[in-house]
Design an enzyme around this catalytic site. Structure first.
Site, short mmCIF file in Angstrom:
data_model
loop_
_atom_site.label_atom_id
_atom_site.label_comp_id
_atom_site.label_asym_id
_atom_site.label_seq_id
_atom_site.Cartn_x
_atom_site.Cartn_y
_atom_site.Cartn_z
N ASN A 177 1.85 7.21 5.64
CA ASN A 177 1.82 5.74 5.68
C ASN A 177 3.25 5.23 5.53
OD1 ASN A 177 1.83 2.96 4.38
ND2 ASN A 177 -0.33 3.16 4.90
N SER A 179 -2.28 3.08 9.16
CA SER A 179 -2.03 1.65 8.98
C SER A 179 -3.15 1.14 8.08
CB SER A 179 -2.05 0.95 10.33
OG SER A 179 -1.57 -0.36 10.19
N GLU A 180 -2.79 0.56 6.94
CA GLU A 180 -3.81 0.32 5.91
C GLU A 180 -4.83 -0.76 6.30
OE1 GLU A 180 -0.53 0.18 5.38
OE2 GLU A 180 0.05 -1.53 4.13
N ASN A 181 -4.57 -1.48 7.39
CA ASN A 181 -5.60 -2.40 7.86
C ASN A 181 -6.73 -1.68 8.61
OD1 ASN A 181 -3.39 -2.03 9.72
ND2 ASN A 181 -4.38 -3.50 11.07
N SER A 209 -10.18 2.65 4.27
CA SER A 209 -8.74 2.84 4.38
C SER A 209 -8.12 3.11 3.01
CB SER A 209 -8.10 1.59 5.00
OG SER A 209 -6.72 1.75 5.10
#
Lengths: 233, 217
Positions: free
Chosen positions: B23, B46-48, B88
């Protein structure tokens, strides 16, 4: 009794959202936001809302529309940096803000929808967000107690649905939407296409229709892009 | 890119090993992606809600339903997966991400990180940073060594509100690389022609010097 979920008017769908309600709103940035339900709430002028959403839109779009119209009393979010009206209302004390780490926010909503009133997380230990929160040691490490969130209403945006409210999302527009759908006492889903039961493969359904009380077919989605970035050729 | 930032990015990419799930934070860490060797099989998270970030789209190919955590339009690589935000952060908090590279405002000699708010200025929020520093298997912070007034950003104690306590494994600046160990903060490398003495002058925090670095000087 099986009610018909498909509603043909956004105005009708949001009509019973009262002043002072807590609403959980899906989306990340401007991606996957229930843009038409938000506009219907704007037109209805519902006041003193507590809004649980990762972000708060931008000045002229998404939840920013409700801020500009002074309809929001409190925001529960992880990041609110893209909005000047937000800043003005926050600094003047008009708007209350509860900042919550993004993963904690997601889990709080998921937990609320799953009947879990609280959970322990390592996130935020030793930081300002731990102030006033209960802690507990597990295996020699400290964890924070965080509360589940349930909304009077949840607003979600999906790509496709069937008439039973089964939902399928597209790409990264999924984000907080499936969690919001679970955590609303009444969940209002808006989608780009509605098909008949059986037309969606049961294996591809992200949100089972049991979580969705009202379903609307949206039109003319703007799907604004917050930061258009393209490859340099 | 400024030379200082380029030096940081070039050094940071060496933290990425073939096969890792990584990340990269918003800002300078995002630039590290461009430097990953083409023959590496690395999945960027991608943390979304995406594991497998691809390059920026070509003009006209952008998709409003496909963005990264910085809200930029992106693409997905073959083999990518999409998921919701709880999933996530299960991935992040649950220790499934091999490496997180984040930007910093201050790092303390204990490995505390501050990177989300400056008192008196508008609070924007921490986004996913607090979850990342507590969940990723390894946390690397990249930042310029001193602020615009020439003051050390590497402190005995952070002055700014923390993102996480004792969470940084390695710090890469334009002057040096430090590790945070049970024995404290250790200088393991200097960048370019920088000397150990120059690093000392520009660093408020107390640190020791790795034996290998002493031997090399």
């Amino acid at each position: 009794m099986k009610e018909r979920k498909v509603i043909h008017s956004f105005k009708e769908a949001v009509r019973d959202i009262q002043d002072g309600s807590t609403i959980i709103v899906g989306g990340f940035g401007l991606c996957g936001i229930p843009e038409l339900s938000i506009q219907a709430i704007k037109e209805q002028e519902t006041k003193d809302l507590t809004v649980v959403s990762n972000n708060c839109g931008v000045d002229d779009w998404g939840l920013g529309l409700l801020l500009a119209n002074r309809q929001i009393k409190k925001m529960v979010s992880s990041y609110v940096g893209e909005n000047k009206i937000f800043e003005q209302q926050y600094l003047s004390g008009e708007l209350e803000v509860e900042l919550t780490p993004q993963g904690t926010l997601a889990e709080r909503i998921r937990a609320g929808g799953a009947g879990i009133p609280g959970f322990y997380t390592p996130t935020g230990v030793g930081t300002p967000i731990a102030e006033g929160k209960e802690t507990k040691e597990f295996d020699g490490k400290t964890f924070l107690l965080e509360r589940g969130i349930v909304g009077d209403f949840a607003l979600v945006k999906a790509w496709k649905a069937d008439t039973l409210g089964n939902l399928v999302y597209r790409k990264t527009s999924r984000n907080f939407n499936p969690l919001a759908a679970m955590a609303g006492k009444i969940t209002i889903a808006e989608v780009e296409e509605i098909v008949e039961p059986g037309e969606l493969d049961p294996d591809e359904i992200h949100t089972p229709g049991i979580y969705v009380q009202r379903l609307l077919l949206g039109a003319n989605y703007q799907k604004r892009i917050e930061r258009l970035t393209v490859a340099q050729v | 890119m400024k030379d200082a930032r380029l030096a940081i990015v070039k050094r940071a990419v060496q933290e990425i090993e073939n096969g890792m799930n990584v990340n990269l934070g918003i800002g300078m860490p995002t630039l590290v992606a461009n430097e990953i060797p083409a023959d590496f099989n690395v999945l960027l998270q991608s943390e979304n809600g995406l594991l497998g970030i691809g390059p920026y789209p070509t003009a006209g190919e952008e998709d409003p339903d496909l963005i990264n955590a910085g809200k930029e339009t992106i693409t997905a690589v073959p083999g990518a997966s999409f998921f919701d935000s709880a999933e996530s952060f299960a991935m992040i908090r649950g220790g499934h991400i091999d490496l997180a590279i984040l930007g910093g405002m201050e790092v303390s000699e204990q490995g505390d990180l501050a990177n989300w708010m400056i008192p008196g200025k508008m609070v924007k929020g921490m986004g996913g940073a607090m979850d990342l520093v507590n969940g990723a298997k390894r946390v690397v912070v990249i930042m310029e060594h001193v602020n615009k007034h020439g003051e050390s950003k590497i402190k005995k104690e952070c002055i700014l509100p923390l993102t996480g306590r004792r969470v940084v494994n390695r710090l890469i600046t334009d002057m040096a690389v430090f590790d945070f160990t049970a024995e404290g903060m250790v200088l393991i490398e200097t960048q370019g022609n920088i000397t150990i003495e120059e690093v000392r002058e520009k660093t408020e925090a107390y640190f020791t010097i790795a034996p290998e670095l002493v031997a090399a000087n």
